[in-house]
Design a protein around this motif. Structure first.
Motif, PDB file in Angstrom:
ATOM      1  N   ILE A 273       0.865  -1.181   0.000  1.00  0.00           N
ATOM      2  CA  ILE A 273       0.000   0.000   0.000  1.00  0.00           C
ATOM      3  C   ILE A 273       0.899   1.227   0.000  1.00  0.00           C
ATOM      4  O   ILE A 273       1.699   1.412   0.914  1.00  0.00           O
ATOM      5  CB  ILE A 273      -0.913   0.021   1.237  1.00  0.00           C
ATOM      6  CG1 ILE A 273      -1.775  -1.239   1.283  1.00  0.00           C
ATOM      7  CG2 ILE A 273      -1.780   1.294   1.233  1.00  0.00           C
ATOM      8  CD1 ILE A 273      -2.506  -1.425   2.596  1.00  0.00           C
TER       9      ILE A 273
ATOM     10  N   CYS B 164      -2.451   6.802  -1.126  1.00  0.00           N
ATOM     11  CA  CYS B 164      -3.751   6.477  -0.531  1.00  0.00           C
ATOM     12  C   CYS B 164      -4.470   7.749  -0.076  1.00  0.00           C
ATOM     13  O   CYS B 164      -3.880   8.627   0.553  1.00  0.00           O
ATOM     14  CB  CYS B 164      -3.552   5.543   0.671  1.00  0.00           C
ATOM     15  SG  CYS B 164      -5.087   5.067   1.498  1.00  0.00           S
TER      16      CYS B 164
ATOM     17  N   GLN C 136     -12.337   1.780  -0.163  1.00  0.00           N
ATOM     18  CA  GLN C 136     -12.880   0.766  -1.064  1.00  0.00           C
ATOM     19  C   GLN C 136     -12.232  -0.598  -0.831  1.00  0.00           C
ATOM     20  O   GLN C 136     -12.886  -1.635  -0.964  1.00  0.00           O
ATOM     21  CB  GLN C 136     -12.704   1.199  -2.523  1.00  0.00           C
ATOM     22  CG  GLN C 136     -13.515   2.422  -2.882  1.00  0.00           C
ATOM     23  CD  GLN C 136     -14.998   2.207  -2.637  1.00  0.00           C
ATOM     24  OE1 GLN C 136     -15.585   1.250  -3.116  1.00  0.00           O
ATOM     25  NE2 GLN C 136     -15.606   3.092  -1.873  1.00  0.00           N
ATOM     26  N   CYS C 137     -10.961  -0.597  -0.471  1.00  0.00           N
ATOM     27  CA  CYS C 137     -10.271  -1.868  -0.219  1.00  0.00           C
ATOM     28  C   CYS C 137     -10.883  -2.569   0.996  1.00  0.00           C
ATOM     29  O   CYS C 137     -11.138  -3.777   0.953  1.00  0.00           O
ATOM     30  CB  CYS C 137      -8.781  -1.642  -0.021  1.00  0.00           C
ATOM     31  SG  CYS C 137      -8.389  -0.450   1.276  1.00  0.00           S
TER      32      CYS C 137
ATOM     33  N   THR D  55     -14.237  -3.961   0.095  1.00  0.00           N
ATOM     34  CA  THR D  55     -14.194  -5.078  -0.850  1.00  0.00           C
ATOM     35  C   THR D  55     -13.617  -6.341  -0.218  1.00  0.00           C
ATOM     36  O   THR D  55     -14.135  -7.435  -0.438  1.00  0.00           O
ATOM     37  CB  THR D  55     -13.356  -4.691  -2.084  1.00  0.00           C
ATOM     38  OG1 THR D  55     -13.919  -3.513  -2.654  1.00  0.00           O
ATOM     39  CG2 THR D  55     -13.351  -5.809  -3.115  1.00  0.00           C
TER      40      THR D  55
ATOM     41  N   PHE E 274      -8.033  -5.973   4.500  1.00  0.00           N
ATOM     42  CA  PHE E 274      -7.755  -4.542   4.625  1.00  0.00           C
ATOM     43  C   PHE E 274      -8.591  -3.903   5.722  1.00  0.00           C
ATOM     44  O   PHE E 274      -9.701  -4.322   6.003  1.00  0.00           O
ATOM     45  CB  PHE E 274      -8.070  -3.822   3.302  1.00  0.00           C
ATOM     46  CG  PHE E 274      -7.201  -4.243   2.163  1.00  0.00           C
ATOM     47  CD1 PHE E 274      -5.956  -3.651   1.961  1.00  0.00           C
ATOM     48  CD2 PHE E 274      -7.615  -5.239   1.287  1.00  0.00           C
ATOM     49  CE1 PHE E 274      -5.150  -4.034   0.906  1.00  0.00           C
ATOM     50  CE2 PHE E 274      -6.813  -5.627   0.219  1.00  0.00           C
ATOM     51  CZ  PHE E 274      -5.585  -5.030   0.026  1.00  0.00           C
TER      52      PHE E 274
ATOM     53  N   SER F 140      -5.619   3.285   4.274  1.00  0.00           N
ATOM     54  CA  SER F 140      -5.624   1.837   4.142  1.00  0.00           C
ATOM     55  C   SER F 140      -4.483   1.198   4.910  1.00  0.00           C
ATOM     56  O   SER F 140      -3.372   1.724   4.964  1.00  0.00           O
ATOM     57  CB  SER F 140      -5.532   1.471   2.659  1.00  0.00           C
ATOM     58  OG  SER F 140      -5.536   0.079   2.497  1.00  0.00           O
TER      59      SER F 140
ATOM     60  N   ALA G 298      -9.998  -5.783  -4.598  1.00  0.00           N
ATOM     61  CA  ALA G 298      -9.815  -4.622  -3.722  1.00  0.00           C
ATOM     62  C   ALA G 298      -8.782  -3.664  -4.301  1.00  0.00           C
ATOM     63  O   ALA G 298      -8.964  -2.443  -4.266  1.00  0.00           O
ATOM     64  CB  ALA G 298      -9.402  -5.079  -2.327  1.00  0.00           C
ATOM     65  N   ALA G 299      -7.703  -4.211  -4.857  1.00  0.00           N
ATOM     66  CA  ALA G 299      -6.674  -3.365  -5.476  1.00  0.00           C
ATOM     67  C   ALA G 299      -7.260  -2.625  -6.676  1.00  0.00           C
ATOM     68  O   ALA G 299      -6.992  -1.439  -6.879  1.00  0.00           O
ATOM     69  CB  ALA G 299      -5.475  -4.204  -5.885  1.00  0.00           C
TER      70      ALA G 299
ATOM     71  N   CYS H 295      -9.459   0.422  -5.742  1.00  0.00           N
ATOM     72  CA  CYS H 295      -8.821   1.632  -5.212  1.00  0.00           C
ATOM     73  C   CYS H 295      -8.852   2.732  -6.286  1.00  0.00           C
ATOM     74  O   CYS H 295      -8.292   2.561  -7.370  1.00  0.00           O
ATOM     75  CB  CYS H 295      -7.381   1.334  -4.800  1.00  0.00           C
ATOM     76  SG  CYS H 295      -6.535   2.802  -4.172  1.00  0.00           S
TER      77      CYS H 295
ATOM     78  N   ILE I 185      -2.758   0.413  -4.175  1.00  0.00           N
ATOM     79  CA  ILE I 185      -2.484  -0.964  -3.750  1.00  0.00           C
ATOM     80  C   ILE I 185      -1.869  -1.744  -4.906  1.00  0.00           C
ATOM     81  O   ILE I 185      -2.397  -1.750  -6.011  1.00  0.00           O
ATOM     82  CB  ILE I 185      -3.777  -1.659  -3.286  1.00  0.00           C
ATOM     83  CG1 ILE I 185      -4.387  -0.880  -2.123  1.00  0.00           C
ATOM     84  CG2 ILE I 185      -3.516  -3.114  -2.909  1.00  0.00           C
ATOM     85  CD1 ILE I 185      -5.780  -1.321  -1.743  1.00  0.00           C
TER      86      ILE I 185
END
Length: 64
Positions: free
Chosen positions: A5, A10, A15-16, A19, A24, A32, A50-51, A54, A59
């Motif tokens: 990360i 960031c 969102q990570c 998700t 996370f 994050s 998740a990545a 972002c 991520i």
């Protein structure tokens, strides 16, 4: 799997964590962070999603 990360990128959108909440989280400043013991993703199939979720691409997921 290796998850990185970029804390300089960031923006704390979260969102990570939404998700892949088993991997996370958000730190006290809202940025994050990886949950303790989940630095390798713990086999969670949602890590790559998740990545992708972002909005600033903070991520990075790579195979180690």
């Amino acid at each position: 799997m290796e998850i990185a990360i970029d804390k300089d990128v960031c923006i704390g959108a979260g969102q990570c964590a939404l998700t892949a909440p088993n991997v996370f989280t958000q730190d006290d400043d809202g940025f994050s962070a990886l949950l303790p013991g989940r630095e390798d993703g713990g086999g969670d199939p949602l890590v790559r999603e998740a990545a992708r979720a972002c909005p600033v691409g903070a991520i990075t997921v790579s195979e180690s």
